[in-house]
Each structure stands twice: as structure tokens, then as C-alpha cells.
Design a protein around this motif. Structure first.
Motif, PDB file in Angstrom:
ATOM      1  N   LYS A  80       0.712  -1.194   0.007  1.00 56.53           N
ATOM      2  CA  LYS A  80       0.069  -0.128  -0.028  1.00 56.53           C
ATOM      3  C   LYS A  80       0.748   1.086   0.206  1.00 56.53           C
ATOM      4  O   LYS A  80       0.364   2.479  -0.432  1.00 56.53           O
ATOM      5  CB  LYS A  80      -0.972   0.049   1.214  1.00 56.53           C
ATOM      6  CG  LYS A  80       0.095   0.112   2.556  1.00 56.53           C
ATOM      7  CD  LYS A  80      -1.021   0.020   3.790  1.00 56.53           C
ATOM      8  CE  LYS A  80      -0.234  -0.095   4.938  1.00 56.53           C
ATOM      9  NZ  LYS A  80      -1.278  -0.038   6.188  1.00 56.53           N
ATOM     10  N   ASN A  81       2.201   1.048   0.403  1.00 54.79           N
ATOM     11  CA  ASN A  81       2.910   2.256   0.394  1.00 54.79           C
ATOM     12  C   ASN A  81       3.448   2.917  -0.941  1.00 54.79           C
ATOM     13  O   ASN A  81       4.012   3.871  -1.080  1.00 54.79           O
ATOM     14  CB  ASN A  81       4.283   1.946   1.265  1.00 54.79           C
ATOM     15  CG  ASN A  81       3.738   1.913   2.779  1.00 54.79           C
ATOM     16  OD1 ASN A  81       3.095   2.908   3.134  1.00 54.79           O
ATOM     17  ND2 ASN A  81       4.400   0.751   3.515  1.00 54.79           N
ATOM     18  N   TRP A  82       3.248   1.895  -1.717  1.00 54.54           N
ATOM     19  CA  TRP A  82       3.750   2.295  -3.311  1.00 54.54           C
ATOM     20  C   TRP A  82       3.004   3.563  -3.691  1.00 54.54           C
ATOM     21  O   TRP A  82       3.692   4.386  -4.382  1.00 54.54           O
ATOM     22  CB  TRP A  82       3.528   1.187  -4.350  1.00 54.54           C
ATOM     23  CG  TRP A  82       3.780   1.457  -5.797  1.00 54.54           C
ATOM     24  CD1 TRP A  82       2.802   1.608  -6.700  1.00 54.54           C
ATOM     25  CD2 TRP A  82       4.871   1.439  -6.414  1.00 54.54           C
ATOM     26  NE1 TRP A  82       3.486   1.990  -8.029  1.00 54.54           N
ATOM     27  CE2 TRP A  82       4.940   1.701  -7.628  1.00 54.54           C
ATOM     28  CE3 TRP A  82       6.287   1.256  -5.788  1.00 54.54           C
ATOM     29  CZ2 TRP A  82       5.968   1.927  -8.607  1.00 54.54           C
ATOM     30  CZ3 TRP A  82       7.445   1.381  -6.744  1.00 54.54           C
ATOM     31  CH2 TRP A  82       7.210   1.580  -7.946  1.00 54.54           C
ATOM     32  N   ASN A  83       1.731   3.720  -3.434  1.00 49.82           N
ATOM     33  CA  ASN A  83       1.095   4.775  -3.797  1.00 49.82           C
ATOM     34  C   ASN A  83       1.264   5.972  -2.985  1.00 49.82           C
ATOM     35  O   ASN A  83       0.784   7.075  -3.377  1.00 49.82           O
ATOM     36  CB  ASN A  83      -0.605   4.574  -3.799  1.00 49.82           C
ATOM     37  CG  ASN A  83      -1.076   3.568  -4.744  1.00 49.82           C
ATOM     38  OD1 ASN A  83      -0.413   3.741  -6.056  1.00 49.82           O
ATOM     39  ND2 ASN A  83      -2.088   2.993  -4.548  1.00 49.82           N
ATOM     40  N   LYS A  84       2.143   5.795  -1.863  1.00 52.32           N
ATOM     41  CA  LYS A  84       2.441   7.117  -1.033  1.00 52.32           C
ATOM     42  C   LYS A  84       3.878   7.877  -1.634  1.00 52.32           C
ATOM     43  O   LYS A  84       4.058   8.743  -1.367  1.00 52.32           O
ATOM     44  CB  LYS A  84       3.042   6.643   0.177  1.00 52.32           C
ATOM     45  CG  LYS A  84       1.765   6.264   0.885  1.00 52.32           C
ATOM     46  CD  LYS A  84       2.245   5.868   2.302  1.00 52.32           C
ATOM     47  CE  LYS A  84       1.061   5.337   3.112  1.00 52.32           C
ATOM     48  NZ  LYS A  84       1.320   5.147   4.571  1.00 52.32           N
ATOM     49  N   ALA A  85       4.539   6.897  -2.671  1.00 53.20           N
ATOM     50  CA  ALA A  85       5.590   7.674  -3.371  1.00 53.20           C
ATOM     51  C   ALA A  85       5.310   8.319  -4.559  1.00 53.20           C
ATOM     52  O   ALA A  85       4.270   8.030  -5.202  1.00 53.20           O
ATOM     53  CB  ALA A  85       6.603   6.429  -3.561  1.00 53.20           C
ATOM     54  N   THR A  86       5.953   9.525  -4.926  1.00 51.35           N
ATOM     55  CA  THR A  86       5.980  10.260  -6.159  1.00 51.35           C
ATOM     56  C   THR A  86       6.239   9.483  -7.238  1.00 51.35           C
ATOM     57  O   THR A  86       7.359   8.440  -6.950  1.00 51.35           O
ATOM     58  CB  THR A  86       6.684  11.556  -5.930  1.00 51.35           C
ATOM     59  OG1 THR A  86       7.748  11.347  -5.831  1.00 51.35           O
ATOM     60  CG2 THR A  86       6.330  12.203  -4.962  1.00 51.35           C
ATOM     61  N   PRO A  87       6.228   9.849  -8.380  1.00 50.55           N
ATOM     62  CA  PRO A  87       6.659   8.931  -9.590  1.00 50.55           C
ATOM     63  C   PRO A  87       8.075   8.943  -9.718  1.00 50.55           C
ATOM     64  O   PRO A  87       8.895   7.917 -10.110  1.00 50.55           O
ATOM     65  CB  PRO A  87       6.032   9.666 -10.937  1.00 50.55           C
ATOM     66  CG  PRO A  87       4.847  10.246 -10.234  1.00 50.55           C
ATOM     67  CD  PRO A  87       4.934  10.549  -9.111  1.00 50.55           C
ATOM     68  N   GLN A  88       8.824   9.971  -9.428  1.00 48.58           N
ATOM     69  CA  GLN A  88      10.253  10.138  -9.282  1.00 48.58           C
ATOM     70  C   GLN A  88      10.893   9.295  -8.066  1.00 48.58           C
ATOM     71  O   GLN A  88      11.694   8.472  -8.241  1.00 48.58           O
ATOM     72  CB  GLN A  88      10.735  11.629  -8.939  1.00 48.58           C
ATOM     73  CG  GLN A  88      12.300  11.562  -8.695  1.00 48.58           C
ATOM     74  CD  GLN A  88      12.914  13.100  -8.559  1.00 48.58           C
ATOM     75  OE1 GLN A  88      12.100  14.011  -8.453  1.00 48.58           O
ATOM     76  NE2 GLN A  88      14.217  13.244  -8.390  1.00 48.58           N
ATOM     77  N   GLN A  89      10.092   9.268  -7.047  1.00 45.58           N
ATOM     78  CA  GLN A  89      10.586   8.315  -5.921  1.00 45.58           C
ATOM     79  C   GLN A  89      10.237   6.764  -6.129  1.00 45.58           C
ATOM     80  O   GLN A  89      11.026   6.057  -5.959  1.00 45.58           O
ATOM     81  CB  GLN A  89       9.893   8.660  -4.755  1.00 45.58           C
ATOM     82  CG  GLN A  89      10.100  10.009  -3.763  1.00 45.58           C
ATOM     83  CD  GLN A  89       9.075  10.220  -2.529  1.00 45.58           C
ATOM     84  OE1 GLN A  89       7.984   9.959  -2.826  1.00 45.58           O
ATOM     85  NE2 GLN A  89       9.772  10.830  -1.554  1.00 45.58           N
ATOM     86  N   GLN A  90       9.219   6.263  -7.145  1.00 43.69           N
ATOM     87  CA  GLN A  90       8.951   5.039  -7.288  1.00 43.69           C
ATOM     88  C   GLN A  90      10.002   4.685  -8.310  1.00 43.69           C
ATOM     89  O   GLN A  90      10.659   3.597  -8.291  1.00 43.69           O
ATOM     90  CB  GLN A  90       7.575   4.956  -8.202  1.00 43.69           C
ATOM     91  CG  GLN A  90       6.576   5.225  -7.320  1.00 43.69           C
ATOM     92  CD  GLN A  90       5.126   5.272  -7.968  1.00 43.69           C
ATOM     93  OE1 GLN A  90       5.117   5.477  -9.054  1.00 43.69           O
ATOM     94  NE2 GLN A  90       3.945   5.177  -7.372  1.00 43.69           N
ATOM     95  N   GLU A  91      10.635   5.306  -9.393  1.00 41.31           N
ATOM     96  CA  GLU A  91      11.592   5.021  -9.918  1.00 41.31           C
ATOM     97  C   GLU A  91      12.820   5.035  -9.393  1.00 41.31           C
ATOM     98  O   GLU A  91      13.751   4.176  -9.657  1.00 41.31           O
ATOM     99  CB  GLU A  91      11.790   6.174 -11.061  1.00 41.31           C
ATOM    100  CG  GLU A  91      12.924   6.097 -12.214  1.00 41.31           C
ATOM    101  CD  GLU A  91      12.947   7.238 -13.024  1.00 41.31           C
ATOM    102  OE1 GLU A  91      13.959   7.391 -14.072  1.00 41.31           O
ATOM    103  OE2 GLU A  91      12.022   7.892 -13.183  1.00 41.31           O
ATOM    104  N   GLU A  92      13.185   5.686  -8.499  1.00 45.19           N
ATOM    105  CA  GLU A  92      14.309   5.680  -7.260  1.00 45.19           C
ATOM    106  C   GLU A  92      14.403   4.155  -6.572  1.00 45.19           C
ATOM    107  O   GLU A  92      15.399   3.485  -6.295  1.00 45.19           O
ATOM    108  CB  GLU A  92      14.762   6.927  -6.507  1.00 45.19           C
ATOM    109  CG  GLU A  92      15.071   8.182  -7.267  1.00 45.19           C
ATOM    110  CD  GLU A  92      14.838   9.370  -6.398  1.00 45.19           C
ATOM    111  OE1 GLU A  92      14.680   9.240  -5.266  1.00 45.19           O
ATOM    112  OE2 GLU A  92      15.208  10.479  -6.808  1.00 45.19           O
TER     113      GLU A  92
END
Length: 218
Positions: A80-92
């Protein structure tokens, strides 16, 4: 946790040299063919067996990464924490998690060259796009280790999105750690922890390489 990560390095023994026509091969045949080929490569290469980390990393980077769906693995590990990350954070996050897994596999690759791998046939239909390939790592002593690969069929062939070692899912195992980090300090805390871990592993690799070089020149 440390023991689990070590045994998960067994993944590397069959993911190092996929054939060019991987997309046309059934997932169990793919695993079996590659396992035997990779074990043969490692056994015949003195530098790989000696733990030449630069060479191992090059091998894994070139042959492993295209056959893992690291984005899906990271998303599953985040839950569920995946959606808490921004697109840039997801990439990192995908980048750092991939680096961590690759180094884990690389560190263990030479250790398991004397093991044998038995792959069970997959009973699935041609139209299936998701399956689990069950394998057993046969040790000289002790009980076999069960390693199951969750795989999905894509336009680029079969890709791994989770691995279960002795009944423990890799992404589920990491999820508890990731959740803890996010609770303590948000996504940035998790990114920092992963980055610090990867830098520490890289420093250890560099130190080990220096020691190997010193020994070789004596």
C-alpha cells in the motif's frame, strides 16, 4: 533475514544466461536449460568461482536484469505504500531495490556452483500468462531447498516477479522491512536506507577486490 538473503542468491544460478529465443520457451524448460548452462559456466570459470565481483556483476547486469520485472517486484514489496511515493520516488525505489537484489545474487553466485537444481514440469495451458516454476536445490548434505519462481508471460517473454525460498516470499519478506522504514520516516527514509545499504555493499566489493589483487601478486 541475512540467511534468507543468502539462500535467495541461488536465483542467480539459473538467471545468468538466457537463450536468445527465451520468449518461445516454456517457463520450466527455460529455467531448467538455463540452470544447467549457468552452473557449467561458473564451474569452468576460475575467476567466477574465486569471487571476482567485477566479473560477476558484469555477468549479472548483462544477463539477469532483462528477465526480472523489477518494477512489479518493487511495487509488490511496497504494498500500500507504493502509492505514497511520487513517480520520481517510485523510479528511485525500483533502481535501489534492483541494485540490492543484483548484489545479493552476485555475492552468492560462486558459492552454489557445486549444487544441483531439479526443475518440476509446469502443467499449464498455452494461453496462460502467469505460472509458478517449482525447483529444488539439491545439496551434498542436508535437505533440498525449495525455490519457487512466480513468472508472468509478457511480450518480451517470461519474467520473474517474485521468488519463494523454503516457503518465504521474497517480496513479502521485504515488505515488512519496507513498511517499517516508511512508518519511521516516510518514503525518503526507505530510499536512504536502501542507498546506504547499496553503498556499503559496493565498498565491501571494492575492498574484497583489492584483497584479491594483493593475493594474486604475492
Amino acid at each position: 533475514m541475512k540467511k534468507y538473503l543468502g539462500i535467495s542468491g541461488l536465483l542467480a544460478t539459473w538467471l545468468v544466461a538466457f537463450p536468445a529465443a527465451a520468449a518461445e520457451i516454456s517457463p520450466d524448460t527455460l529455467v531448467d536449460n538455463t540452470a544447467q548452462e549457468v552452473l557449467s559456466i561458473v564451474r569452468q570459470d576460475k575467476e567466477l568461482r574465486a569471487g571476482n565481483m567485477a566479473k560477476i556483476l558484469d555477468l549479472v547486469e548483462a544477463k539477469v536484469l532483462p528477465h526480472f520485472n523489477f518494477t512489479r517486484m518493487t511495487r509488490l514489496a511496497m504494498g500500500k505504500n507504493w502509492n505514497k511515493a511520487t513517480p520520481q520516488q517510485q523510479e528511485e525505489l525500483v533502481k535501489e531495490f534492483r541494485t540490492l537484489l543484483v548484489r545479493t545474487y552476485s555475492n552468492a553466485l560462486s558459492t552454489y556452483s557445486d549444487y544441483k537444481i531439479k526443475v518440476e514440469p509446469v502443467r499449464s495451458k498455452a494461453e496462460d500468462t502467469d505460472t509458478t516454476v517449482k525447483t529444488k536445490v539439491m545439496q551434498d548434505s542436508g535437505q533440498p531447498v525449495d525455490i519457487d519462481y512466480s513468472m508472468e508471460k509478457t511480450g518480451d517473454g517470461w519474467k520473474v516477479y517474485d521468488v519463494t525460498v523454503a516457503g518465504v516470499s521474497l517480496v513479502t519478506n521485504y515488505r515488512s522491512t519496507f513498511n517499517s522504514q516508511v512508518r519511521e520516516g516516510g518514503v525518503e527514509k526507505l530510499l536512504k536506507t536502501l542507498g546506504d545499504k547499496n553503498r556499503a555493499l559496493a565498498a565491501n566489493d571494492k575492498k574484497a577486490a583489492g584483497e584479491l589483487k594483493t593475493v594474486a601478486t604475492q
